[in-house]
Motif scaffolding. Structure first.
Motif, mmCIF file in Angstrom:
data_model
loop_
_atom_site.group_PDB
_atom_site.id
_atom_site.type_symbol
_atom_site.label_atom_id
_atom_site.label_comp_id
_atom_site.label_asym_id
_atom_site.label_seq_id
_atom_site.Cartn_x
_atom_site.Cartn_y
_atom_site.Cartn_z
ATOM 1 N N ALA A 1 25.844 57.587 72.887
ATOM 2 C CA ALA A 1 25.341 56.517 71.955
ATOM 3 C C ALA A 1 25.507 56.835 70.754
ATOM 4 C CB ALA A 1 23.891 56.140 72.302
ATOM 5 N N HIS A 2 25.085 58.139 70.267
ATOM 6 C CA HIS A 2 25.103 58.674 69.015
ATOM 7 C C HIS A 2 26.418 59.160 68.422
ATOM 8 C CE1 HIS A 2 20.815 59.182 68.585
ATOM 9 N NE2 HIS A 2 20.645 60.118 69.525
ATOM 10 N N ARG A 3 27.385 59.298 69.295
ATOM 11 C CA ARG A 3 28.943 59.221 68.996
ATOM 12 C C ARG A 3 29.499 58.166 68.583
ATOM 13 N NH1 ARG A 3 33.333 58.524 71.665
ATOM 14 N NH2 ARG A 3 32.473 58.481 73.652
ATOM 15 N N LEU A 4 29.204 57.060 69.401
ATOM 16 C CA LEU A 4 29.858 55.665 68.854
ATOM 17 C C LEU A 4 28.979 55.277 67.735
ATOM 18 C CD1 LEU A 4 30.062 54.278 72.523
ATOM 19 C CD2 LEU A 4 31.785 55.192 71.199
ATOM 20 N N ARG A 5 27.746 55.437 67.593
ATOM 21 C CA ARG A 5 27.042 54.972 66.209
ATOM 22 C C ARG A 5 27.594 55.498 64.965
ATOM 23 N NH1 ARG A 5 23.425 57.641 63.372
ATOM 24 N NH2 ARG A 5 23.199 59.003 64.947
ATOM 25 N N ILE A 6 28.011 56.641 64.932
ATOM 26 C CA ILE A 6 28.681 57.337 63.979
ATOM 27 C C ILE A 6 30.318 57.235 63.921
ATOM 28 C CG2 ILE A 6 26.775 58.780 63.198
ATOM 29 C CD1 ILE A 6 28.184 61.145 64.383
ATOM 30 N N GLY A 7 30.874 56.548 64.906
ATOM 31 C CA GLY A 7 32.210 56.429 65.016
ATOM 32 C C GLY A 7 33.099 57.497 65.217
ATOM 33 N N LEU A 8 32.759 58.300 65.851
ATOM 34 C CA LEU A 8 33.418 59.557 66.468
ATOM 35 C C LEU A 8 34.039 59.410 67.763
ATOM 36 C CD1 LEU A 8 31.190 62.582 65.320
ATOM 37 C CD2 LEU A 8 33.192 61.752 64.030
ATOM 38 N N THR A 9 35.433 59.894 67.978
ATOM 39 C CA THR A 9 36.047 59.900 69.274
ATOM 40 C C THR A 9 35.225 61.299 69.795
ATOM 41 O OG1 THR A 9 37.845 61.352 68.350
ATOM 42 C CG2 THR A 9 38.000 58.867 68.221
ATOM 43 N N GLN A 10 35.940 61.648 71.001
ATOM 44 C CA GLN A 10 35.317 62.784 71.746
ATOM 45 C C GLN A 10 36.090 64.023 71.142
ATOM 46 O OE1 GLN A 10 36.113 62.142 76.056
ATOM 47 N NE2 GLN A 10 33.871 61.143 76.195
ATOM 48 N N ARG A 11 37.329 63.913 70.756
ATOM 49 C CA ARG A 11 38.200 64.928 70.171
ATOM 50 C C ARG A 11 37.505 65.103 68.579
ATOM 51 N NH1 ARG A 11 40.538 69.203 70.856
ATOM 52 N NH2 ARG A 11 41.541 68.378 72.446
ATOM 53 N N GLU A 12 37.181 64.034 68.051
ATOM 54 C CA GLU A 12 36.470 64.464 66.741
ATOM 55 C C GLU A 12 35.018 65.239 66.845
ATOM 56 O OE1 GLU A 12 38.408 60.672 64.103
ATOM 57 O OE2 GLU A 12 36.685 60.697 65.097
ATOM 58 N N LEU A 13 34.475 65.036 67.881
ATOM 59 C CA LEU A 13 33.121 65.390 67.974
ATOM 60 C C LEU A 13 33.420 66.833 68.623
ATOM 61 C CD1 LEU A 13 30.034 65.351 68.242
ATOM 62 C CD2 LEU A 13 30.297 64.477 70.610
ATOM 63 N N ALA A 14 34.479 67.064 69.468
ATOM 64 C CA ALA A 14 34.658 68.404 69.621
ATOM 65 C C ALA A 14 35.062 69.305 68.637
ATOM 66 C CB ALA A 14 35.722 68.454 70.977
ATOM 67 N N ASP A 15 35.694 68.771 67.544
ATOM 68 C CA ASP A 15 36.359 69.685 66.284
ATOM 69 C C ASP A 15 34.835 69.704 65.789
ATOM 70 O OD1 ASP A 15 38.861 69.524 67.118
ATOM 71 O OD2 ASP A 15 39.487 67.700 66.044
ATOM 72 N N LEU A 16 34.255 69.064 65.485
ATOM 73 C CA LEU A 16 32.897 69.185 64.521
ATOM 74 C C LEU A 16 32.064 70.021 65.384
ATOM 75 C CD1 LEU A 16 32.182 65.572 63.237
ATOM 76 C CD2 LEU A 16 32.954 67.571 61.964
ATOM 77 N N SER A 17 31.675 70.148 66.631
ATOM 78 C CA SER A 17 30.754 70.889 67.389
ATOM 79 C C SER A 17 31.285 72.179 68.012
ATOM 80 C CB SER A 17 30.281 70.056 68.524
ATOM 81 O OG SER A 17 31.286 69.918 69.472
ATOM 82 N N THR A 18 32.495 72.399 67.927
ATOM 83 C CA THR A 18 33.352 73.548 68.810
ATOM 84 C C THR A 18 33.158 73.674 69.971
ATOM 85 O OG1 THR A 18 31.483 75.190 68.182
ATOM 86 C CG2 THR A 18 33.029 74.883 66.352
#
Length: 433
Positions: free
Chosen positions: A7-24
């Protein structure tokens, strides 16, 4: 927790890949979290995820609480994986099994490395220990390297299998020169799977060479309940490693033919004999010959099995005569299945890895009568200090070339007959050259 992350990922418009890059954190780990496959994330993972999602204090607290609930709610491994199923009973290893199961079960030791000669029964001992721990509810993850003993039914297969294989490859495979270390994602995947729960990881038949120490320590730090049981022919020699030397089975005393209270080596030999000759009923003379075989082969389990197989084509007296002449002559198939190195080749390689001073000491001991000796005898033989002789003797023990006996508070040692035979052959070859 997975629903919150998604829910938080979709709220700020991130894909799983983008979240992976940001979070390592790997895409696979994020996917497993969102789908509920990983329910016991480490606190560091939750913190990295919250930072990447830019959560405020209240949302961060809610996510941390959901993660804590997942860690408290059950195993990361939904069903405790079981070790492989042994095909034969274990004989004469009760003391070794009890010690290792106690150390690994309590967590007093987290890295136990069982070392011993080829055919000594390292895999069978690991199976027995793993089975006892699994009976207490501990998950057992089993990874066998190529060439490891296959005298068992395979382990459970499940969603963890691929993660274990990838992590073990990253742990035990050196990075090629000039390349990045890599492998962090697979190690993190295994750590995510295990979490903080007690679990046993068995690495059976590990090839020569130490693991990637930084990855090993990171894995043990990330998984405080994880214990490792390793089997191979030589120790890693790294900090925290508990080296467990697996010695041959107990052999009969000279002239002892008591078939009622036969030592473990005689029981094992007679058991293998009955497998090839089911009608065999040993009499007193047969027990004497069996005792000679066990003494000549020093109670080596694999050697006893190989020698017994020849009783299809010969009798016990003939077998004893052959073993007296050359105890390695009938053991070429000891290494196992098709394409495996024979026992003599394996032993040559093992002795060839000895330090130069320990190798010279072994040659000197093999040039003496086949009698027991003490540490003081080595100092007299070499003229070197007690600490130096102690270190050389330890190398011979770890190589499996020497057997120790401890009686009456003293320690005596004896070079194995199989090792003497190989050293004699090596000396003859060197003389001819």
């Amino acid at each position: 927790m997975g629903a919150l992350i998604r829910a938080h990922r979709l709220r700020i418009g991130l894909t799983q890949r983008e979240l992976a890059d940001l979070s390592t954190i790997s895409v696979r780990a994020i996917r497993d979290l969102e789908q509920g496959k990983a329910r016991r994330p480490r606190p560091d993972t939750v913190r990295l995820m919250a930072d990447a999602l830019r959560l405020g204090p209240r949302a961060r607290t809610t996510l941390e609480a959901a993660a804590q609930q997942g860690r408290a709610g059950g195993h990361g491994l939904a069903e405790p994986p079981a070790p492989p199923t042994a095909l034969h009973a274990v004989v004469g290893r009760e003391a070794e099994t009890a010690v290792l199961a106690g150390e690994l079960g309590s967590g007093s030791e987290r890295l136990v490395h069982v070392v011993g000669l080829t055919g000594m029964g390292k895999t069978r001992l690991a199976l027995e220990v793993a089975d006892r721990l699994h009976a207490t509810g501990m998950p057992v993850l089993w990874h066998a390297f190529q060439g490891a003993s296959a005298d068992h039914l395979g382990p459970d297969e499940g969603p963890w299998s691929a993660r274990v294989a990838a992590a073990v490859s990253a742990l035990c495979s050196p990075a090629p020169e000039g390349t990045a270390a890599g492998g962090g994602e697979s190690m993190a995947g295994l750590a995510e799977l295990i979490g903080e729960q007690p679990a046993l990881l068995v690495l059976d038949g590990v090839p020569a060479g130490p693991p990637r120490f930084e990855r090993l320590t990171a894995l043990l730090r990330s998984c405080p309940g994880l214990r490792l049981l390793v089997t191979s022919d030589q120790p890693w020699r790294i900090p925290g490693e508990r080296i467990f030397l697996l010695s041959p089975l107990e052999v009969p005393a000279e002239g002892d033919v008591d078939g009622v209270a036969a030592p473990a080596s005689v029981q094992v030999f007679l058991g293998h004999l009955r497998r090839v000759r089911p009608e065999f009923v040993p009499g007193p003379a047969d027990l004497r010959f069996a005792a000679r075989v066990c003494l000549g082969l020093d109670g080596h389990p694999g050697a006893l099995a190989a020698a017994a197989s020849w009783l299809v084509v010969c009798d016990l007296p003939a077998l004893c005569d052959s073993l007296d002449a050359d105890p390695t002559a009938l053991l070429d198939h000891l290494g196992g299945g098709e394409g495996a190195a024979d026992f003599r080749t394996a032993l040559h390689l093992r002795l060839g890895r000895l330090p130069e001073d320990a190798s010279a000491l072994l040659d000197a001991l093999c040039g003496r009568p086949a009698a027991g000796f003490e540490l003081g005898d080595i100092t007299a033989l070499t003229g070197r200090s007690l600490p130096e002789c102690g270190r050389m003797l330890r190398e011979l023990l770890l190589a499996g070339a020497v057997r120790a006996t401890h009686e009456g508070g003293g320690s005596r040692f004896r070079v194995l007959g199989l090792v003497r035979a190989v050293c004699r052959g090596r000396a003859v070859t060197a003389a001819r050259a």
